[in-house]
Enzyme design. Sequence first.
Site, short mmCIF file in Angstrom:
data_model
loop_
_atom_site.label_atom_id
_atom_site.label_comp_id
_atom_site.label_asym_id
_atom_site.label_seq_id
_atom_site.Cartn_x
_atom_site.Cartn_y
_atom_site.Cartn_z
N ASP A 25 -5.83 -1.60 11.04
CA ASP A 25 -6.51 -2.45 10.05
C ASP A 25 -6.38 -3.93 10.44
O ASP A 25 -7.31 -4.72 10.26
CB ASP A 25 -5.88 -2.27 8.65
CG ASP A 25 -6.16 -0.90 8.05
OD1 ASP A 25 -7.24 -0.34 8.32
OD2 ASP A 25 -5.30 -0.39 7.31
N ASN B 107 -1.76 3.19 9.76
CA ASN B 107 -2.95 3.97 9.38
C ASN B 107 -3.32 4.96 10.48
O ASN B 107 -4.26 5.73 10.32
CB ASN B 107 -4.15 3.06 9.06
CG ASN B 107 -4.72 2.41 10.29
OD1 ASN B 107 -4.03 2.26 11.31
ND2 ASN B 107 -5.98 2.03 10.24
N THR C 41 -0.90 -9.71 -10.33
CA THR C 41 0.53 -9.70 -10.68
C THR C 41 1.21 -10.71 -9.76
O THR C 41 1.45 -10.45 -8.58
CB THR C 41 1.12 -8.28 -10.48
OG1 THR C 41 0.25 -7.34 -11.11
CG2 THR C 41 2.52 -8.17 -11.03
N GLY D 21 -1.28 -2.90 0.00
CA GLY D 21 -1.12 -2.53 1.41
C GLY D 21 -2.09 -3.25 2.34
O GLY D 21 -1.70 -3.72 3.43
N LYS E 205 0.49 5.37 3.82
CA LYS E 205 0.65 4.49 4.99
C LYS E 205 2.11 4.14 5.30
O LYS E 205 2.47 4.02 6.47
CB LYS E 205 -0.19 3.22 4.81
CG LYS E 205 -1.69 3.48 4.95
CD LYS E 205 -2.49 2.20 4.90
CE LYS E 205 -3.97 2.49 5.15
NZ LYS E 205 -4.79 1.29 5.16
N THR F 257 -4.41 7.20 4.81
CA THR F 257 -4.77 6.14 3.87
C THR F 257 -3.89 6.25 2.63
O THR F 257 -2.92 7.02 2.60
CB THR F 257 -6.29 6.16 3.60
OG1 THR F 257 -6.62 5.00 2.84
CG2 THR F 257 -6.73 7.41 2.85
N GLY G 80 -5.04 -10.39 -3.43
CA GLY G 80 -4.42 -9.07 -3.46
C GLY G 80 -3.06 -9.11 -2.79
O GLY G 80 -2.78 -10.00 -1.97
N ARG H 79 4.21 -10.22 -7.19
CA ARG H 79 3.95 -9.50 -5.93
C ARG H 79 3.45 -10.46 -4.86
O ARG H 79 3.80 -10.35 -3.70
CB ARG H 79 2.91 -8.39 -6.15
CG ARG H 79 3.41 -7.22 -6.96
CD ARG H 79 2.37 -6.11 -6.96
NE ARG H 79 2.40 -5.30 -5.75
CZ ARG H 79 1.44 -4.43 -5.41
NH1 ARG H 79 0.40 -4.26 -6.18
NH2 ARG H 79 1.55 -3.74 -4.30
N GLY I 9 -16.76 -4.46 3.91
CA GLY I 9 -15.71 -3.46 4.08
C GLY I 9 -16.10 -2.35 5.04
O GLY I 9 -15.27 -1.84 5.79
P1 NAP Z 1 -3.43 -1.28 -3.19
O1 NAP Z 1 -2.22 -1.31 -2.32
O2 NAP Z 1 -3.49 -0.26 -4.29
O3 NAP Z 1 -3.59 -2.76 -3.86
C1 NAP Z 1 -4.57 -2.99 -4.83
C2 NAP Z 1 -4.67 -4.49 -5.11
O4 NAP Z 1 -5.78 -4.73 -5.96
C3 NAP Z 1 -3.43 -5.08 -5.81
O5 NAP Z 1 -3.21 -6.38 -5.31
C4 NAP Z 1 -3.90 -5.12 -7.27
O6 NAP Z 1 -3.25 -6.13 -8.04
C5 NAP Z 1 -5.35 -5.49 -7.09
N1 NAP Z 1 -6.19 -5.14 -8.24
C6 NAP Z 1 -6.54 -3.89 -8.65
N2 NAP Z 1 -7.34 -3.98 -9.73
C7 NAP Z 1 -7.49 -5.30 -10.00
C8 NAP Z 1 -8.20 -6.02 -11.00
N3 NAP Z 1 -8.94 -5.41 -11.95
N4 NAP Z 1 -8.15 -7.37 -10.99
C9 NAP Z 1 -7.45 -8.01 -10.04
N5 NAP Z 1 -6.73 -7.39 -9.05
C10 NAP Z 1 -6.77 -6.04 -9.05
O7 NAP Z 1 -4.76 -1.08 -2.36
P2 NAP Z 1 -5.07 -1.52 -0.83
O8 NAP Z 1 -4.68 -0.45 0.11
O9 NAP Z 1 -4.53 -2.88 -0.60
O10 NAP Z 1 -6.68 -1.53 -0.87
C11 NAP Z 1 -7.40 -2.52 -1.59
C12 NAP Z 1 -8.90 -2.32 -1.37
O11 NAP Z 1 -9.22 -2.46 0.01
C13 NAP Z 1 -9.39 -0.91 -1.77
O12 NAP Z 1 -10.66 -1.05 -2.34
C14 NAP Z 1 -9.49 -0.19 -0.44
O13 NAP Z 1 -10.48 0.84 -0.47
C15 NAP Z 1 -9.93 -1.33 0.47
N6 NAP Z 1 -9.58 -1.11 1.88
C16 NAP Z 1 -10.60 -1.14 2.79
C17 NAP Z 1 -10.32 -0.97 4.13
C18 NAP Z 1 -11.45 -1.01 5.11
O14 NAP Z 1 -11.29 -0.56 6.25
N7 NAP Z 1 -12.60 -1.56 4.73
C19 NAP Z 1 -9.00 -0.77 4.57
C20 NAP Z 1 -7.98 -0.75 3.61
C21 NAP Z 1 -8.28 -0.92 2.26
P3 NAP Z 1 -1.88 -5.83 -8.84
O15 NAP Z 1 -0.76 -5.99 -7.85
O16 NAP Z 1 -1.87 -6.86 -9.91
O17 NAP Z 1 -1.99 -4.42 -9.37
#
Ligand code: NAP
Length: 248
Positions: free
Chosen positions: A85, A69, A132, A109, A48, A44, A106, A135, A215
């Site tokens: 995923d 993953n 942002t 990843g 990844k 994770t 979002g 992105r 989730g």
């Molecule tokens: P990541 O690559 O770190 O991306 C985070 C995203 O969230 C970015 O688009 C970021 O925007 C945005 N963000 C963060 N804080 C924010 C805020 N206050 N307001 C608006 N946008 C915000 O993370 P990821 O891997 O994509 O994971 C995202 C979420 O999905 C996490 O909570 C993770 O635990 C969950 N997830 C769950 C599963 C599952 O199996 N259920 C699998 C994967 C991920 P910026 O680009 O502007 O920073």
Amino acid sequence: MQNAALRAVGLDDWRYQLLPLPPALFAETVRALAPAGFRGINVTIPHKQAALGLATAASDRARAIGAANTLVFDPPAGITADNTDAPALIAALPVPARNRSALVLGAGGSARAAIWALREAGAEPVHVWNRTRERAERLAAELGARPSAGDGVQADLLINCTAVGLGAADDPFAELPLSADALREYECVVDLVYGERETRLVRAARERAVPVVEGRELLVRQGALSFEQFTGRPASVATMRQAVAAPR
Ligand code: NAP
């Protein structure tokens, strides 16, 4: 969840264990796991992309998404990468993605995997909004989606791939381009965020009788697909769901 699934198929001497790993040690540690008897690993954040880079073979979807993953070891040196995923999201949707529009929030990843999966499953158009904006623009151009300013987008499916909801104080209706009442417009709301309790986004959708995918359900489904690759056995999704729901 994985250990419960292992017990359910009688693999009593198998263990799934947590291995915290700093990025600097990722490659050498992973290469040492196969000789140590590991069959594979889930990875994770933030590993990844590195996982895909380390693999000697990869599924088409892992390559297209640019992240893995799941790594399965084929001793002595083979490492096959996959991304479960993406298929987990499509399998969890209560309606087919084909010919449905989607709004993905979002551009990290998990958004990459979601957009690719939705496009591959025939969703059209797929809009992507991100805090942002650049992105979102880059990701949309790469994966054939449409960048969105967030307001005025009508879509059938809403997929939250931001981290908003992880913190107890997070307010999706302040931080994301959403209003609680507008959730009624969606056929389904998916929130990738999971924790001990349902997220505010999930609760607001449920209160308005909008079908939701939590989730935790995605966590179970991606894990079940990985389990099958590690063990060659079908995973008991019900057992895994129960394990995830059980109080710790
Ligand atoms: P990541 O690559 O770190 O991306 C985070 C995203 O969230 C970015 O688009 C970021 O925007 C945005 N963000 C963060 N804080 C924010 C805020 N206050 N307001 C608006 N946008 C915000 O993370 P990821 O891997 O994509 O994971 C995202 C979420 O999905 C996490 O909570 C993770 O635990 C969950 N997830 C769950 C599963 C599952 O199996 N259920 C699998 C994967 C991920 P910026 O680009 O502007 O920073």
